[in-house]
Design a protein around this motif. Structure first.
Motif, PDB file in Angstrom:
ATOM      1  N   PRO A  81     -22.496 -26.367  17.640  1.00 41.37           N
ATOM      2  CA  PRO A  81     -23.336 -25.303  17.128  1.00 41.37           C
ATOM      3  C   PRO A  81     -24.524 -25.241  18.071  1.00 41.37           C
ATOM      4  O   PRO A  81     -25.127 -25.992  18.196  1.00 41.37           O
ATOM      5  N   VAL A  82     -24.929 -23.987  18.377  1.00 38.98           N
ATOM      6  CA  VAL A  82     -26.083 -23.526  19.217  1.00 38.98           C
ATOM      7  C   VAL A  82     -26.667 -22.283  18.524  1.00 38.98           C
ATOM      8  O   VAL A  82     -25.959 -21.647  17.677  1.00 38.98           O
ATOM      9  N   TRP A  83     -27.697 -22.020  18.984  1.00 36.73           N
ATOM     10  CA  TRP A  83     -28.434 -20.460  18.297  1.00 36.73           C
ATOM     11  C   TRP A  83     -29.583 -20.245  19.293  1.00 36.73           C
ATOM     12  O   TRP A  83     -30.333 -20.972  19.966  1.00 36.73           O
ATOM     13  N   ASN A  84     -29.502 -18.896  19.604  1.00 35.38           N
ATOM     14  CA  ASN A  84     -30.554 -18.355  20.392  1.00 35.38           C
ATOM     15  C   ASN A  84     -30.724 -16.634  19.990  1.00 35.38           C
ATOM     16  O   ASN A  84     -30.024 -16.189  18.832  1.00 35.38           O
ATOM     17  N   LYS A  85     -31.900 -16.111  20.559  1.00 37.29           N
ATOM     18  CA  LYS A  85     -32.147 -14.684  20.104  1.00 37.29           C
ATOM     19  C   LYS A  85     -31.094 -13.934  20.281  1.00 37.29           C
ATOM     20  O   LYS A  85     -30.866 -12.790  19.361  1.00 37.29           O
ATOM     21  N   ALA A  86     -30.334 -13.917  21.321  1.00 37.33           N
ATOM     22  CA  ALA A  86     -29.058 -13.092  21.634  1.00 37.33           C
ATOM     23  C   ALA A  86     -28.149 -13.021  20.571  1.00 37.33           C
ATOM     24  O   ALA A  86     -27.745 -11.951  20.129  1.00 37.33           O
ATOM     25  N   GLN A  90     -27.015  -9.892  17.930  1.00 39.45           N
ATOM     26  CA  GLN A  90     -25.449  -9.402  17.890  1.00 39.45           C
ATOM     27  C   GLN A  90     -25.038  -9.596  16.493  1.00 39.45           C
ATOM     28  O   GLN A  90     -24.188  -8.657  15.881  1.00 39.45           O
ATOM     29  N   PHE A  91     -25.331 -10.848  15.972  1.00 40.18           N
ATOM     30  CA  PHE A  91     -24.501 -11.122  14.551  1.00 40.18           C
ATOM     31  C   PHE A  91     -25.591 -11.389  13.279  1.00 40.18           C
ATOM     32  O   PHE A  91     -25.130 -11.273  12.222  1.00 40.18           O
ATOM     33  N   GLY A  92     -26.704 -11.174  13.382  1.00 38.37           N
ATOM     34  CA  GLY A  92     -27.518 -11.414  12.396  1.00 38.37           C
ATOM     35  C   GLY A  92     -28.036 -12.769  12.235  1.00 38.37           C
ATOM     36  O   GLY A  92     -27.907 -13.597  13.085  1.00 38.37           O
ATOM     37  N   SER A  93     -28.683 -13.158  10.896  1.00 39.77           N
ATOM     38  CA  SER A  93     -29.512 -14.261  10.960  1.00 39.77           C
ATOM     39  C   SER A  93     -28.663 -15.313  10.506  1.00 39.77           C
ATOM     40  O   SER A  93     -27.453 -15.208   9.691  1.00 39.77           O
ATOM     41  N   ARG A  94     -28.962 -16.751  10.827  1.00 41.94           N
ATOM     42  CA  ARG A  94     -28.205 -17.933  10.409  1.00 41.94           C
ATOM     43  C   ARG A  94     -28.196 -18.007   8.657  1.00 41.94           C
ATOM     44  O   ARG A  94     -27.118 -18.286   8.126  1.00 41.94           O
ATOM     45  N   SER A  95     -29.362 -17.649   7.982  1.00 39.01           N
ATOM     46  CA  SER A  95     -29.269 -17.621   6.881  1.00 39.01           C
ATOM     47  C   SER A  95     -28.346 -16.602   6.132  1.00 39.01           C
ATOM     48  O   SER A  95     -27.847 -17.137   4.793  1.00 39.01           O
ATOM     49  N   GLU A  96     -27.751 -15.600   6.761  1.00 36.24           N
ATOM     50  CA  GLU A  96     -26.685 -14.843   6.273  1.00 36.24           C
ATOM     51  C   GLU A  96     -25.334 -15.408   6.574  1.00 36.24           C
ATOM     52  O   GLU A  96     -24.303 -14.503   6.287  1.00 36.24           O
ATOM     53  N   SER A 114     -18.428 -17.404  18.063  1.00 41.48           N
ATOM     54  CA  SER A 114     -19.407 -16.784  17.229  1.00 41.48           C
ATOM     55  C   SER A 114     -19.003 -15.785  16.158  1.00 41.48           C
ATOM     56  O   SER A 114     -17.793 -15.208  16.339  1.00 41.48           O
ATOM     57  N   GLY A 115     -19.963 -15.284  15.233  1.00 41.22           N
ATOM     58  CA  GLY A 115     -19.505 -14.331  14.256  1.00 41.22           C
ATOM     59  C   GLY A 115     -20.515 -14.230  13.251  1.00 41.22           C
ATOM     60  O   GLY A 115     -21.570 -15.095  13.152  1.00 41.22           O
ATOM     61  N   SER A 116     -19.933 -13.260  12.201  1.00 40.38           N
ATOM     62  CA  SER A 116     -20.837 -13.010  10.805  1.00 40.38           C
ATOM     63  C   SER A 116     -19.866 -12.727   9.957  1.00 40.38           C
ATOM     64  O   SER A 116     -19.283 -11.669   9.956  1.00 40.38           O
ATOM     65  N   PRO A 117     -20.028 -13.592   8.711  1.00 36.20           N
ATOM     66  CA  PRO A 117     -19.066 -13.048   7.687  1.00 36.20           C
ATOM     67  C   PRO A 117     -19.529 -12.044   6.747  1.00 36.20           C
ATOM     68  O   PRO A 117     -18.822 -11.287   6.140  1.00 36.20           O
ATOM     69  N   LYS A 118     -20.836 -11.552   7.046  1.00 35.43           N
ATOM     70  CA  LYS A 118     -21.482 -10.549   6.406  1.00 35.43           C
ATOM     71  C   LYS A 118     -20.949  -9.148   6.848  1.00 35.43           C
ATOM     72  O   LYS A 118     -20.496  -8.276   6.067  1.00 35.43           O
ATOM     73  N   ILE A 119     -20.756  -8.844   8.267  1.00 33.34           N
ATOM     74  CA  ILE A 119     -20.395  -7.734   8.861  1.00 33.34           C
ATOM     75  C   ILE A 119     -18.804  -7.851   9.349  1.00 33.34           C
ATOM     76  O   ILE A 119     -18.235  -6.989   9.936  1.00 33.34           O
TER      77      ILE A 119
END
Length: 364
Positions: A81-86, A90-96, A114-119
């Motif tokens: 797991p990594v994180w950056n502004k890009a 694209q996917f929203g915040s880690r808190s979501e 990568s991804g987002s369960p919210k969207i």
């Protein structure tokens, strides 16, 4: 004294059309150009089950996508797991619940998840898609690609691994196992020193599966409402990505029937990528689809749209084929404003087609 008996009748109103919430309008630019189809006669070579009954309209819900198996597969593949502004843009915040994994770089390639369960968006890439060995003449060394049936089976295998429920996808199409799926073969072409000819080399196959919304296939706009799978040289799984929005049904809404579609076509209530000017317009196929907005656009519901595959006979456009788009809900028939000043204003038949934004996807 005689008593008068007065009988009071209560008059109940006849059953009226139930009130239904208004549904979002489809952006006109996503359907092409309006009123560029002219004809004298229409011939139908197809039918549609929705001509005689109301159709399902759905709205977006806040149900989270289950991404637990994507996390699991990313870790099994050695990603961290990594994180950056890009990623956040694209996917929203880690808190979501948004996530981003990256594997170690090997031969200029990195595995990524990568991804987002919210969207409902995700991207999982485990092998390169467009890289392959070459011989001494720089011609690609490639193995055969799978058949369509084999490609769908490979996709289903990875849907299961990544926790993508097949029930999210439309299953009344004409593709293998009943899917509504678009196949694309990607190739590299160039002059081959070996054959002394311009030659094409097929190196990969891309499959786009349509999401089902309320039992209808999704109108494809960029990556909204689709699940894409890329299978590389020799049938090796490379990538799966999707944009699958959660929904629930609002109700059944009346849609335009055949006579109303003909009237709409004659009145310029239709959009097309290419203009047609013909004597006879033949409609060979019609489908009713749920419009999925671009992932970057807020969406509250799924308006319905007709897709009509047509051909022209006679006139300037003789022999041409085109797809015509039309908002399908009766409640939206008069909500798109007046016609353009020139109903057939646009490039002449045979010129470079007008391409709306949803078709401007780069292809290799």
């Amino acid at each position: 004294m005689r008593l008068s008996i007065i009988t009071v009748f209560s008059v109940l109103p006849l059953s009226a059309e139930p009130s239904r919430p208004s549904v979002s309008l489809i952006p006109q630019r996503e359907m092409g150009v309006r009123a560029v189809v002219g004809f004298k006669e229409i011939i139908w070579r197809t039918d549609c089950e929705w001509f005689t009954k109301p159709a399902p309209v759905c709205k977006v819900t806040n149900k989270l996508m289950d991404v637990s198996k994507i996390h699991e597969q990313a870790q099994l593949a050695g990603m961290s797991p990594v994180w950056n502004k890009a990623a956040e843009e694209q996917f929203g915040s880690r808190s979501e619940g948004a996530f981003y994994y990256l594997g170690p770089q090997v031969n200029h390639f990195c595995k990524v998840a990568s991804g987002s369960p919210k969207i409902g968006r995700f991207h999982f890439c485990i092998a390169p898609y467009d890289r392959f060995e070459r011989d001494k003449d720089e011609d690609p060394i490639l193995k055969p690609l799978p058949s369509k049936e084999q490609a769908v089976a490979i996709s289903q295998e990875w849907m299961k691994k990544l926790g993508i429920d097949e029930e999210l996808l439309y299953r009344h199409g004409s593709g293998p196992d009943g899917f509504d799926v678009l196949f694309r073969i990607d190739l590299e072409s160039g002059f081959s020193p070996k054959t002394k000819k311009i030659q094409g080399f097929d190196y990969g196959m891309t499959l786009n599966f349509s999401q089902q919304i309320g039992g209808l296939s999704t109108f494809w706009t960029h990556d909204g409402g689709t699940l894409e799978c890329q299978i590389a040289d020799g049938g090796e799984f490379s990538t799966m990505r999707g944009s699958l929005t959660a929904w629930e049904k609002i109700g059944d809404y009346p849609v335009l029937g055949r006579a109303e579609i003909e009237k709409a076509l004659r009145e310029g209530f239709a959009w097309s990528v290419e203009p047609l000017d013909c004597d006879t317009l033949t409609i060979s196929r019609i489908s009713l689809e749920a419009f999925h907005f671009r992932p970057q656009s807020p969406q509250k519901d799924f308006p319905l749209i007709y897709r009509l595959d047509c051909s022209a006979q006679g006139g300037q456009s003789n022999g041409q084929t085109a797809t015509i788009y039309m908002p399908a809900l009766k409640q939206q028939r008069d909500k798109y404003g007046p016609l353009p000043a020139k109903p057939l204003d646009g490039p002449p038949p045979g010129s470079k087609p007008m391409v709306p934004p949803f078709l401007k996807t780069p292809q290799k």
